[in-house]
Design a protein around this motif. Structure first.
Motif, PDB file in Angstrom:
ATOM      1  N   LYS A  43      -6.487   8.525  -0.848  1.00  0.00           N
ATOM      2  CA  LYS A  43      -5.413   7.860  -1.594  1.00  0.00           C
ATOM      3  C   LYS A  43      -5.833   6.474  -2.085  1.00  0.00           C
ATOM      4  CE  LYS A  43      -1.382  10.232   0.335  1.00  0.00           C
ATOM      5  NZ  LYS A  43      -0.085  10.045   1.045  1.00  0.00           N
ATOM      6  N   LEU A  44      -6.634   5.772  -1.293  1.00  0.00           N
ATOM      7  CA  LEU A  44      -7.082   4.435  -1.676  1.00  0.00           C
ATOM      8  C   LEU A  44      -8.321   4.464  -2.564  1.00  0.00           C
ATOM      9  CD1 LEU A  44      -6.679   2.450   1.685  1.00  0.00           C
ATOM     10  CD2 LEU A  44      -5.097   2.563  -0.230  1.00  0.00           C
ATOM     11  N   GLY A  45      -8.958   5.629  -2.660  1.00  0.00           N
ATOM     12  CA  GLY A  45     -10.165   5.754  -3.470  1.00  0.00           C
ATOM     13  C   GLY A  45     -11.380   5.105  -2.836  1.00  0.00           C
ATOM     14  N   VAL A  46     -11.486   5.201  -1.507  1.00  0.00           N
ATOM     15  CA  VAL A  46     -12.605   4.609  -0.771  1.00  0.00           C
ATOM     16  C   VAL A  46     -13.253   5.670   0.114  1.00  0.00           C
ATOM     17  CG1 VAL A  46     -11.528   2.319  -0.798  1.00  0.00           C
ATOM     18  CG2 VAL A  46     -11.168   3.815   1.172  1.00  0.00           C
ATOM     19  N   GLU A  47     -14.366   5.295   0.746  1.00  0.00           N
ATOM     20  CA  GLU A  47     -15.092   6.257   1.575  1.00  0.00           C
ATOM     21  C   GLU A  47     -15.311   5.804   3.010  1.00  0.00           C
ATOM     22  OE1 GLU A  47     -18.646   7.504  -0.393  1.00  0.00           O
ATOM     23  OE2 GLU A  47     -17.574   8.070  -2.209  1.00  0.00           O
ATOM     24  N   SER A  48     -14.769   4.638   3.383  1.00  0.00           N
ATOM     25  CA  SER A  48     -14.986   4.166   4.750  1.00  0.00           C
ATOM     26  C   SER A  48     -13.789   3.373   5.242  1.00  0.00           C
ATOM     27  CB  SER A  48     -16.239   3.291   4.826  1.00  0.00           C
ATOM     28  OG  SER A  48     -15.996   2.043   4.194  1.00  0.00           O
ATOM     29  N   CYS A  49     -13.719   3.239   6.558  1.00  0.00           N
ATOM     30  CA  CYS A  49     -12.641   2.490   7.185  1.00  0.00           C
ATOM     31  C   CYS A  49     -12.664   1.028   6.753  1.00  0.00           C
ATOM     32  CB  CYS A  49     -12.751   2.612   8.705  1.00  0.00           C
ATOM     33  SG  CYS A  49     -11.430   1.790   9.595  1.00  0.00           S
ATOM     34  N   GLY A  50     -13.841   0.420   6.785  1.00  0.00           N
ATOM     35  CA  GLY A  50     -13.956  -0.987   6.410  1.00  0.00           C
ATOM     36  C   GLY A  50     -13.506  -1.247   4.985  1.00  0.00           C
ATOM     37  N   THR A  51     -13.867  -0.345   4.081  1.00  0.00           N
ATOM     38  CA  THR A  51     -13.473  -0.506   2.685  1.00  0.00           C
ATOM     39  C   THR A  51     -11.975  -0.281   2.516  1.00  0.00           C
ATOM     40  OG1 THR A  51     -15.653   0.319   2.065  1.00  0.00           O
ATOM     41  CG2 THR A  51     -14.024   0.174   0.312  1.00  0.00           C
ATOM     42  N   ALA A 105       1.087   3.845   9.882  1.00  0.00           N
ATOM     43  CA  ALA A 105       0.824   3.559  11.297  1.00  0.00           C
ATOM     44  C   ALA A 105      -0.674   3.603  11.564  1.00  0.00           C
ATOM     45  CB  ALA A 105       1.566   4.553  12.187  1.00  0.00           C
ATOM     46  N   GLU A 106      -1.357   4.557  10.962  1.00  0.00           N
ATOM     47  CA  GLU A 106      -2.801   4.656  11.144  1.00  0.00           C
ATOM     48  C   GLU A 106      -3.507   3.509  10.439  1.00  0.00           C
ATOM     49  OE1 GLU A 106      -6.273   5.226  12.501  1.00  0.00           O
ATOM     50  OE2 GLU A 106      -4.486   6.212  13.259  1.00  0.00           O
ATOM     51  N   ALA A 107      -3.051   3.138   9.248  1.00  0.00           N
ATOM     52  CA  ALA A 107      -3.649   2.012   8.538  1.00  0.00           C
ATOM     53  C   ALA A 107      -3.520   0.734   9.363  1.00  0.00           C
ATOM     54  CB  ALA A 107      -3.000   1.840   7.170  1.00  0.00           C
ATOM     55  N   GLU A 108      -2.388   0.569  10.040  1.00  0.00           N
ATOM     56  CA  GLU A 108      -2.189  -0.593  10.903  1.00  0.00           C
ATOM     57  C   GLU A 108      -3.212  -0.590  12.046  1.00  0.00           C
ATOM     58  OE1 GLU A 108       1.592  -3.059  12.592  1.00  0.00           O
ATOM     59  OE2 GLU A 108       1.726  -0.877  12.703  1.00  0.00           O
ATOM     60  N   SER A 109      -3.476   0.596  12.604  1.00  0.00           N
ATOM     61  CA  SER A 109      -4.498   0.717  13.652  1.00  0.00           C
ATOM     62  C   SER A 109      -5.876   0.367  13.106  1.00  0.00           C
ATOM     63  CB  SER A 109      -4.521   2.139  14.218  1.00  0.00           C
ATOM     64  OG  SER A 109      -3.363   2.404  14.955  1.00  0.00           O
ATOM     65  N   ALA A 159       0.835  -1.206   0.000  1.00  0.00           N
ATOM     66  CA  ALA A 159       0.000   0.000   0.000  1.00  0.00           C
ATOM     67  C   ALA A 159       0.865   1.249   0.000  1.00  0.00           C
ATOM     68  CB  ALA A 159      -0.943   0.002   1.204  1.00  0.00           C
ATOM     69  N   ALA A 160       1.958   1.224   0.763  1.00  0.00           N
ATOM     70  CA  ALA A 160       2.865   2.381   0.798  1.00  0.00           C
ATOM     71  C   ALA A 160       3.410   2.651  -0.590  1.00  0.00           C
ATOM     72  CB  ALA A 160       4.004   2.127   1.783  1.00  0.00           C
ATOM     73  N   SER A 161       3.822   1.597  -1.260  1.00  0.00           N
ATOM     74  CA  SER A 161       4.393   1.736  -2.590  1.00  0.00           C
ATOM     75  C   SER A 161       3.343   2.110  -3.628  1.00  0.00           C
ATOM     76  CB  SER A 161       5.068   0.416  -2.978  1.00  0.00           C
ATOM     77  OG  SER A 161       5.490   0.448  -4.309  1.00  0.00           O
ATOM     78  N   ARG A 162       2.239   1.400  -3.634  1.00  0.00           N
ATOM     79  CA  ARG A 162       1.230   1.581  -4.676  1.00  0.00           C
ATOM     80  C   ARG A 162       0.421   2.865  -4.528  1.00  0.00           C
ATOM     81  NH1 ARG A 162      -2.015  -3.665  -5.935  1.00  0.00           N
ATOM     82  NH2 ARG A 162       0.112  -4.281  -6.384  1.00  0.00           N
ATOM     83  N   PHE A 163       0.124   3.257  -3.287  1.00  0.00           N
ATOM     84  CA  PHE A 163      -0.752   4.404  -3.060  1.00  0.00           C
ATOM     85  C   PHE A 163      -0.040   5.609  -2.462  1.00  0.00           C
ATOM     86  CE2 PHE A 163      -3.542   0.648  -2.822  1.00  0.00           C
ATOM     87  CZ  PHE A 163      -4.378   0.938  -3.883  1.00  0.00           C
ATOM     88  N   GLY A 164       1.259   5.484  -2.186  1.00  0.00           N
ATOM     89  CA  GLY A 164       2.024   6.604  -1.662  1.00  0.00           C
ATOM     90  C   GLY A 164       1.694   6.963  -0.225  1.00  0.00           C
ATOM     91  N   LEU A 165       1.397   5.953   0.597  1.00  0.00           N
ATOM     92  CA  LEU A 165       1.107   6.240   1.998  1.00  0.00           C
ATOM     93  C   LEU A 165       2.394   6.576   2.746  1.00  0.00           C
ATOM     94  CD1 LEU A 165      -1.464   3.412   2.912  1.00  0.00           C
ATOM     95  CD2 LEU A 165      -1.919   5.720   2.084  1.00  0.00           C
ATOM     96  N   THR A 166       2.320   7.585   3.597  1.00  0.00           N
ATOM     97  CA  THR A 166       3.465   7.993   4.410  1.00  0.00           C
ATOM     98  C   THR A 166       3.605   7.057   5.605  1.00  0.00           C
ATOM     99  OG1 THR A 166       2.153   9.431   5.837  1.00  0.00           O
ATOM    100  CG2 THR A 166       3.037  10.424   3.810  1.00  0.00           C
ATOM    101  N   ARG A 167       4.697   7.189   6.344  1.00  0.00           N
ATOM    102  CA  ARG A 167       4.879   6.376   7.557  1.00  0.00           C
ATOM    103  C   ARG A 167       3.759   6.613   8.558  1.00  0.00           C
ATOM    104  NH1 ARG A 167      11.327   6.106   9.006  1.00  0.00           N
ATOM    105  NH2 ARG A 167      11.950   5.263   6.995  1.00  0.00           N
ATOM    106  N   ALA A 168       3.376   7.871   8.727  1.00  0.00           N
ATOM    107  CA  ALA A 168       2.293   8.198   9.662  1.00  0.00           C
ATOM    108  C   ALA A 168       0.981   7.563   9.205  1.00  0.00           C
ATOM    109  CB  ALA A 168       2.136   9.710   9.787  1.00  0.00           C
TER     110      ALA A 168
END
Length: 102
Positions: free
Chosen positions: A57-65, A22-26, A10-19
């Motif tokens: 960045k992921l193109g979604v509208e909810s946490c579950g998605t 960390a939130e995605a892991e939560s 996800a970091a590579s494909r969508f450009g997620l930062t370290r912060a």
């Protein structure tokens, strides 16, 4: 850890930062904004803002998605769903529309 490889993709494909990672892991762990804020030692509002950026960045509208999108990512070179393994195709696997007769 659950989703660790998926987070790297996800970091590579969508450009997620370290912060954001960390939130995605939560999010994958099922933590609420308040629980995540406590874990990461940041404010709940910062968590909410990071989640909004992740959704965009992921193109979604909810946490579950968002969690589903991250967990469905595969490592480069991994066989796609429905593809055969190194030992050949799964029993009964065929192209869509094929009639498989036994």
């Amino acid at each position: 850890r659950i989703g660790e490889n998926n987070l790297a993709i996800a970091a590579s494909r969508f450009g997620l930062t370290r912060a954001e990672l960390a939130e995605a892991e939560s999010m994958i762990a099922g933590l609420s904004c308040k629980e995540s804020a406590s874990r990461l030692k940041i404010s709940p509002e910062t968590v909410r803002q990071r989640r909004k950026v992740i959704y965009r960045k992921l193109g979604v509208e909810s946490c579950g998605t968002a969690v589903a999108r991250i967990l469905e990512l595969e490592l480069p070179g991994a066989p796609a769903e429905g593809a055969g393994s190194a030992n050949g195709p799964r029993p009964g696997a065929g192209r869509e529309g094929d009639l498989i007769r036994h």
